[in-house]
Design an enzyme around this catalytic site. Structure first.
Site, PDB file in Angstrom:
ATOM      1  N   HIS A  95       0.797  -1.229   0.000  1.00  0.00           N
ATOM      2  CA  HIS A  95       0.000   0.000   0.000  1.00  0.00           C
ATOM      3  C   HIS A  95       0.834   1.286   0.000  1.00  0.00           C
ATOM      4  O   HIS A  95       0.554   2.218   0.760  1.00  0.00           O
ATOM      5  CB  HIS A  95      -0.960  -0.003   1.184  1.00  0.00           C
ATOM      6  CG  HIS A  95      -2.018  -1.077   1.124  1.00  0.00           C
ATOM      7  ND1 HIS A  95      -2.500  -1.578  -0.064  1.00  0.00           N
ATOM      8  CD2 HIS A  95      -2.690  -1.748   2.116  1.00  0.00           C
ATOM      9  CE1 HIS A  95      -3.425  -2.499   0.200  1.00  0.00           C
ATOM     10  NE2 HIS A  95      -3.551  -2.624   1.500  1.00  0.00           N
ATOM     11  N   HIS A 165      -9.673   1.787   0.350  1.00  0.00           N
ATOM     12  CA  HIS A 165      -9.629   0.605   1.213  1.00  0.00           C
ATOM     13  C   HIS A 165     -10.803   0.576   2.196  1.00  0.00           C
ATOM     14  O   HIS A 165     -10.640   0.205   3.364  1.00  0.00           O
ATOM     15  CB  HIS A 165      -8.294   0.588   1.961  1.00  0.00           C
ATOM     16  CG  HIS A 165      -7.820  -0.756   2.333  1.00  0.00           C
ATOM     17  ND1 HIS A 165      -8.459  -1.534   3.278  1.00  0.00           N
ATOM     18  CD2 HIS A 165      -6.772  -1.486   1.902  1.00  0.00           C
ATOM     19  CE1 HIS A 165      -7.803  -2.675   3.415  1.00  0.00           C
ATOM     20  NE2 HIS A 165      -6.778  -2.679   2.580  1.00  0.00           N
ATOM     21  N   GLU A 298     -11.543  -3.694  -3.445  1.00  0.00           N
ATOM     22  CA  GLU A 298     -10.517  -2.720  -3.840  1.00  0.00           C
ATOM     23  C   GLU A 298     -10.291  -2.826  -5.343  1.00  0.00           C
ATOM     24  O   GLU A 298      -9.716  -3.801  -5.818  1.00  0.00           O
ATOM     25  CB  GLU A 298      -9.207  -3.011  -3.094  1.00  0.00           C
ATOM     26  CG  GLU A 298      -9.312  -2.878  -1.589  1.00  0.00           C
ATOM     27  CD  GLU A 298      -8.218  -3.658  -0.868  1.00  0.00           C
ATOM     28  OE1 GLU A 298      -7.043  -3.297  -1.001  1.00  0.00           O
ATOM     29  OE2 GLU A 298      -8.543  -4.632  -0.172  1.00  0.00           O
TER      30      GLU A 298
END
Ligand code: BGC
Length: 333
Positions: A95, A165, A298
């Site tokens: 991420h 997210h 996602e």
């Protein structure tokens, strides 16, 4: 239609509203803090900035520059190797790194009655990624849908894969685990992972596996199945290869408890289904957040694409505009 802005610690909370849908977005991490549909909050989050800082888990955050994982924290672009570091127990890049988009303080670029546009500037070399980048994310509510538009430009060739997210619980965030949700995912294949949750490169047909959501099935039906991929993910934590191209429906989730149905649309090639397998947050808006209290849809390029030339390319060329749209549309039966 209305917009409300209020302090949220050192950040700000912006709430947009239309019809039955109200969405709160934080300038911290361009984070969706709440989604209230017909008065039911369906998005996991925290009540204070301190909790976001301390307990994380990317609840509702905008993540990137590269959402999901880059193997070994390295990739090569135009013959140059870039080291983006390993922020995940020393083994992988997750991420966007240590200070990804989720931990940035964004500024309000523009507000309208039903939308808010947040902006952030990223420096060349930040978290190891090439390119000075100007990025905006616009959240808007319209006809019971939350629309998220990503817009970015870089002054050097780079890789880019932003997502949101948000963890959804369509029973309502105080309503227990999400195993009862019925899912449909418009994908005939998924990308199996290794023990580091990195794709092996295979596109495996979903037929005959727990990953077959081509016909509506409860999350709980096979989330604990005796199957290697389920074991590796601790449940679903996998990228689905979405059918078709361009802006289209990716997946649907329905709570039989509330009758709330959410449909997700995207123009990207993949969808990460993550069933909150590692959630264990001591606090949250409706109390502690345990395992499987939310699921994520996602929208994304496939994980580790910078190291997988066989996957759809996430390369963003210098001066070219990146534009992508994800929509979560709500209705209730
Ligand atoms: C990943 C999970 C990870 C989680 C962190 C998801 O996008 O797929 O593996 O644990 O993010 O919150």
């Amino acid at each position: 239609m209305s917009i409300r802005r209020e302090p949220f610690g050192k950040a700000e909370k912006c709430t947009i509203h239309q019809g039955d849908l109200e969405v709160s977005v934080l300038t911290y991490g361009a984070t969706i803090q709440a989604i209230r549909y017909q008065g039911i909050d369906v998005a996991l989050g925290y009540d204070s900035l301190e909790e976001y800082r301390n307990y994380g888990a990317y609840l509702g955050a905008t993540v990137g520059r590269y959402a999901n994982r880059i193997g070994g924290g390295k990739f090569t672009l135009n013959g140059v190797e870039y080291d983006v570091g390993c922020n995940e127990e020393g083994r992988g890049h997750l991420h966007g790194g240590r200070i990804g988009l989720d931990k940035k303080l964004w500024t309000v670029r523009e507000q309208r009655e039903n939308s808010i546009c947040l902006a952030v500037s990223l420096a060349d070399g930040e978290e190891g990624y090439p390119g000075n980048m100007e990025l905006t994310v616009t959240f808007s509510v319209e006809e019971n849908a939350l629309k998220i538009v990503y817009d970015a430009v870089s002054d050097k060739d780079t890789v880019f894969n932003p997502t949101n997210h948000c963890y959804f619980n369509l029973n309502g965030i105080g309503g227990g685990r999400v195993e009862n949700h019925l899912l449909t995912v418009h994908a005939d294949a998924f990308t199996p992972v290794d023990e580091w949750l990195l794709p092996t490169g295979e596109l495996r047909p979903v037929t005959g596996t727990p990953f077959d959501f081509t016909v509506s099935k409860a999350i709980g039906a096979e989330v604990e199945a005796e199957e290697e991929q389920i074991r590796l993910g601790g449940g679903y934590d996998h990228n689905f290869v979405l059918r078709g191209e361009g802006y289209r429906s990716a997946a649907v989730a329905v709570s039989p408890e509330t009758g709330i149905r959410m449909e997700c649309f995207t123009d990207l090639p993949g969808l990460q289904l993550y069933t909150g397998n590692f959630l264990e947050q001591p606090t949250g808006k409706a109390g502690p957040i345990g395992k499987r209290r939310g699921f994520c849809f996602e929208t994304q390029f496939f994980p580790d694409s910078p190291n997988r030339p066989e996957f759809p390319s996430c390369t963003l060329r210098a001066g070219k505009r990146f534009a992508s749209t994800t929509v979560y549309r709500f209705e209730r039966k």
